[in-house]
Design a protein around this motif. Structure first.
Motif, mmCIF file in Angstrom:
data_model
loop_
_atom_site.group_PDB
_atom_site.id
_atom_site.type_symbol
_atom_site.label_atom_id
_atom_site.label_comp_id
_atom_site.label_asym_id
_atom_site.label_seq_id
_atom_site.Cartn_x
_atom_site.Cartn_y
_atom_site.Cartn_z
ATOM 1 N N MET A 181 0.827 -1.182 0.000
ATOM 2 C CA MET A 181 0.000 0.000 0.000
ATOM 3 C C MET A 181 0.868 1.241 0.000
ATOM 4 S SD MET A 181 -3.020 -0.897 2.609
ATOM 5 C CE MET A 181 -3.271 -2.650 2.704
ATOM 6 N N THR A 182 0.410 2.227 -0.695
ATOM 7 C CA THR A 182 1.126 3.493 -0.735
ATOM 8 C C THR A 182 0.625 4.384 0.392
ATOM 9 O OG1 THR A 182 1.374 3.351 -3.131
ATOM 10 C CG2 THR A 182 1.611 5.528 -2.138
ATOM 11 N N ILE A 183 1.553 4.872 1.192
ATOM 12 C CA ILE A 183 1.225 5.795 2.275
ATOM 13 C C ILE A 183 1.619 7.190 1.796
ATOM 14 C CG2 ILE A 183 1.516 6.363 4.712
ATOM 15 C CD1 ILE A 183 0.457 3.506 4.189
ATOM 16 N N ARG A 184 0.673 8.086 1.777
ATOM 17 C CA ARG A 184 0.914 9.448 1.303
ATOM 18 C C ARG A 184 1.225 10.371 2.469
ATOM 19 N NH1 ARG A 184 -4.065 9.916 -3.005
ATOM 20 N NH2 ARG A 184 -3.510 8.054 -4.187
ATOM 21 N N GLY A 185 1.794 11.523 2.159
ATOM 22 C CA GLY A 185 2.091 12.513 3.188
ATOM 23 C C GLY A 185 3.579 12.641 3.419
ATOM 24 N N ALA A 186 3.941 13.177 4.570
ATOM 25 C CA ALA A 186 5.337 13.444 4.916
ATOM 26 C C ALA A 186 5.940 12.233 5.628
ATOM 27 C CB ALA A 186 5.419 14.691 5.784
ATOM 28 N N VAL A 187 5.897 11.077 4.963
ATOM 29 C CA VAL A 187 6.369 9.819 5.535
ATOM 30 C C VAL A 187 7.894 9.850 5.625
ATOM 31 C CG1 VAL A 187 6.345 7.312 5.284
ATOM 32 C CG2 VAL A 187 4.382 8.645 4.508
ATOM 33 N N VAL A 188 8.417 9.416 6.794
ATOM 34 C CA VAL A 188 9.867 9.454 6.980
ATOM 35 C C VAL A 188 10.514 8.076 7.061
ATOM 36 C CG1 VAL A 188 9.856 11.734 8.053
ATOM 37 C CG2 VAL A 188 9.713 9.704 9.493
ATOM 38 N N ASP A 189 9.707 7.014 7.208
ATOM 39 C CA ASP A 189 10.302 5.680 7.210
ATOM 40 C C ASP A 189 9.298 4.641 6.720
ATOM 41 O OD1 ASP A 189 8.635 4.912 9.350
ATOM 42 O OD2 ASP A 189 10.222 5.047 10.839
ATOM 43 N N ASP A 190 9.735 3.403 6.636
ATOM 44 C CA ASP A 190 8.891 2.351 6.071
ATOM 45 C C ASP A 190 7.915 1.755 7.087
ATOM 46 O OD1 ASP A 190 10.757 0.980 7.577
ATOM 47 O OD2 ASP A 190 11.342 -0.396 5.984
ATOM 48 N N GLU A 191 7.842 2.342 8.299
ATOM 49 C CA GLU A 191 6.858 1.897 9.287
ATOM 50 C C GLU A 191 5.771 2.943 9.497
ATOM 51 O OE1 GLU A 191 9.015 0.632 12.811
ATOM 52 O OE2 GLU A 191 9.210 -1.378 11.951
ATOM 53 N N THR A 192 5.613 3.834 8.570
ATOM 54 C CA THR A 192 4.572 4.882 8.486
ATOM 55 C C THR A 192 4.766 6.060 9.437
ATOM 56 O OG1 THR A 192 2.873 4.004 10.016
ATOM 57 C CG2 THR A 192 2.871 3.139 7.756
ATOM 58 N N ARG A 193 5.946 6.186 10.050
ATOM 59 C CA ARG A 193 6.187 7.405 10.833
ATOM 60 C C ARG A 193 6.235 8.579 9.856
ATOM 61 N NH1 ARG A 193 9.387 3.492 12.862
ATOM 62 N NH2 ARG A 193 8.854 2.837 14.972
ATOM 63 N N CYS A 194 5.877 9.753 10.375
ATOM 64 C CA CYS A 194 5.848 10.915 9.494
ATOM 65 C C CYS A 194 6.573 12.090 10.143
ATOM 66 C CB CYS A 194 4.401 11.290 9.151
ATOM 67 S SG CYS A 194 3.445 11.942 10.551
ATOM 68 N N ALA A 195 6.636 13.192 9.437
ATOM 69 C CA ALA A 195 7.312 14.380 9.941
ATOM 70 C C ALA A 195 6.644 14.915 11.207
ATOM 71 C CB ALA A 195 7.329 15.457 8.865
ATOM 72 N N HIS A 196 5.373 14.588 11.406
ATOM 73 C CA HIS A 196 4.638 15.101 12.553
ATOM 74 C C HIS A 196 4.731 14.190 13.775
ATOM 75 C CE1 HIS A 196 2.673 16.440 8.786
ATOM 76 N NE2 HIS A 196 2.929 17.604 9.345
ATOM 77 N N TRP A 197 4.837 12.872 13.537
ATOM 78 C CA TRP A 197 4.838 11.880 14.622
ATOM 79 C C TRP A 197 5.898 10.831 14.304
ATOM 80 C CZ3 TRP A 197 2.061 13.592 18.511
ATOM 81 C CH2 TRP A 197 1.017 14.469 18.243
ATOM 82 N N ARG A 198 6.979 10.801 15.130
ATOM 83 C CA ARG A 198 8.115 9.924 14.834
ATOM 84 C C ARG A 198 8.536 9.050 16.010
ATOM 85 N NH1 ARG A 198 9.439 14.948 12.382
ATOM 86 N NH2 ARG A 198 10.468 15.585 14.285
ATOM 87 N N GLY A 199 7.658 8.869 16.987
ATOM 88 C CA GLY A 199 8.000 8.053 18.142
ATOM 89 C C GLY A 199 8.029 6.569 17.800
ATOM 90 N N ASP A 200 8.544 5.781 18.718
ATOM 91 C CA ASP A 200 8.651 4.336 18.508
ATOM 92 C C ASP A 200 7.313 3.688 18.173
ATOM 93 O OD1 ASP A 200 11.377 4.399 18.971
ATOM 94 O OD2 ASP A 200 11.207 3.770 21.060
ATOM 95 N N ASP A 201 6.226 4.158 18.803
ATOM 96 C CA ASP A 201 4.915 3.556 18.600
ATOM 97 C C ASP A 201 4.039 4.299 17.596
ATOM 98 O OD1 ASP A 201 5.530 1.534 20.371
ATOM 99 O OD2 ASP A 201 4.636 2.546 22.091
ATOM 100 N N ASP A 202 4.595 5.275 16.899
ATOM 101 C CA ASP A 202 3.853 6.020 15.878
ATOM 102 C C ASP A 202 3.931 5.281 14.541
ATOM 103 O OD1 ASP A 202 2.968 8.190 17.476
ATOM 104 O OD2 ASP A 202 4.996 9.018 17.426
ATOM 105 N N VAL A 203 3.328 4.115 14.512
ATOM 106 C CA VAL A 203 3.422 3.229 13.350
ATOM 107 C C VAL A 203 2.031 2.808 12.884
ATOM 108 C CG1 VAL A 203 5.743 2.389 13.827
ATOM 109 C CG2 VAL A 203 3.790 1.253 14.884
ATOM 110 N N LEU A 204 1.173 3.786 12.692
ATOM 111 C CA LEU A 204 -0.199 3.515 12.303
ATOM 112 C C LEU A 204 -0.590 4.469 11.187
ATOM 113 C CD1 LEU A 204 -2.722 1.846 13.236
ATOM 114 C CD2 LEU A 204 -3.354 3.846 14.587
ATOM 115 N N ALA A 205 -1.156 3.946 10.141
ATOM 116 C CA ALA A 205 -1.683 4.786 9.064
ATOM 117 C C ALA A 205 -3.192 4.577 9.013
ATOM 118 C CB ALA A 205 -1.047 4.410 7.724
ATOM 119 N N ILE A 206 -3.884 5.596 8.538
ATOM 120 C CA ILE A 206 -5.341 5.526 8.447
ATOM 121 C C ILE A 206 -5.782 5.775 7.010
ATOM 122 C CG2 ILE A 206 -5.577 7.943 9.139
ATOM 123 C CD1 ILE A 206 -8.287 7.039 10.475
#
Length: 102
Positions: free
Chosen positions: A1-26
């Motif tokens: 699946m393609t995750i759009r936005g300011a994604v910073v890694d392959d576990e769906t972290r983004c520029a806004h949320w980059r914590g260890d448990d911030d691995v959820l896309a909607i």
């Protein structure tokens, strides 16, 4: 699946949320596209976000960035974790549920 936005890694972290448990896309129902967070949708989608309706709780609208499994809104809201890999999601995300779910 393609995750759009300011994604910073392959576990769906983004520029806004980059914590260890911030691995959820909607999956946003307004555009049928996956984003890591509301802010990513706001900055990249080109339209206003639409929340999931209360009668859509069985839709598989959440994606675990650790294992790639999708889960229902109902499961996510009840457990805050991935049923497939057992990984937990950021508990602070509950503060933002009103942005995603009716």
């Amino acid at each position: 699946m393609t995750i759009r936005g300011a994604v910073v890694d392959d576990e769906t972290r983004c520029a806004h949320w980059r914590g260890d448990d911030d691995v959820l896309a909607i999956l946003f129902p307004c555009c049928n596209a996956w984003y890591p967070c509301y802010a990513c949708h706001e900055h990249h989608a080109g339209h206003e976000a639409v929340r999931w309706r209360a009668d859509q709780n069985d839709c598989r609208a959440l994606l675990c960035g650790r294992c790639g499994e999708t889960m229902s809104i109902r499961h996510y809201r009840a457990t805050g974790m991935c049923d497939a890999c057992g990984g937990r999601f950021n508990d602070g995300c509950r503060l933002h549920h009103h942005l995603y779910f009716a």
